[in-house]
Design an enzyme around this catalytic site. Sequence first.
Site, PDB file in Angstrom:
ATOM      1  N   SER A 161       0.848  -1.194   0.000  1.00 22.60           N
ATOM      2  CA  SER A 161       0.000   0.000   0.000  1.00 22.60           C
ATOM      3  C   SER A 161       0.880   1.238   0.000  1.00 22.60           C
ATOM      4  CB  SER A 161      -0.896   0.027   1.249  1.00 22.60           C
ATOM      5  OG  SER A 161      -1.613   1.247   1.336  1.00 22.60           O
ATOM      6  N   TYR A 184      -3.315  -0.508  10.474  1.00 23.39           N
ATOM      7  CA  TYR A 184      -3.216  -1.029   9.107  1.00 23.39           C
ATOM      8  C   TYR A 184      -1.944  -0.560   8.423  1.00 23.39           C
ATOM      9  CZ  TYR A 184      -4.236  -1.557   4.121  1.00 23.39           C
ATOM     10  OH  TYR A 184      -4.166  -1.869   2.795  1.00 23.39           O
TER      11      TYR A 184
END
Length: 233
Positions: A139, A151
């Site tokens: 990501s 996250y």
Amino acid sequence: MPTRNVLLITGASTGIGAATARKAVHQGYSVALAARSADKLTALEQELGPDRAHAIVCDVADWDSQKAMLQSTLERFGRLDAVFANAGFSKGSPFYGGPDKPGEWRDMVMTNVFGAAATARLTLPELAKTQGHFLITGSVVGHITSTRNLYSATKWAVTGIAQSIRNEMVGTGVRVSLIEPGVVDTPFWGAVPKPGTPELSPDDVASAVMYALQQPPHVDINNILIRPVGQPH
């Protein structure tokens, strides 16, 4: 008829995983589709054709479930040429002042970090046999700090996993690609608010995956960082 290359995708039932499966089949691959949602997987298998797609219910946070996933793939197709470790999710609870729900963090770490690492451990021996390709979904927030969210730390971990795997596989012919999307319009977000920026489509990210897969065997696309135009971070 020549043997089709086989691509195993985790997190295949929706979003980036499903979009990648569609593009891969269109470009001649057979695909093993792994995810927890049996209904969505079955529907995708029927859409792509059972002769080209094989649905496998799998929880990547469970080692034995992943072992069964690999065995089912090999029994169905007999080989493994590429793996896309794509399964992951986000829980947006903050570090300070958030709800007392350590379980959701544990589940996220087990899926995003342990799950990706376990996929690698189990499938790399098969990829070494075919001089195949291991791809993993990171990501943008594996490069920057995302506030209020563990996250981001899981995706920093994935960045490290990809680099470590690449170092380990030198000399085997196995390629390793880290796919790092920005904001993508997928069911991934759930109840987590999206940033107020433009969005990529799952097809945009799937195209990046296929670009990496379709390079000549001597070309290793290590990282693809892909943002929508206008996303600042």
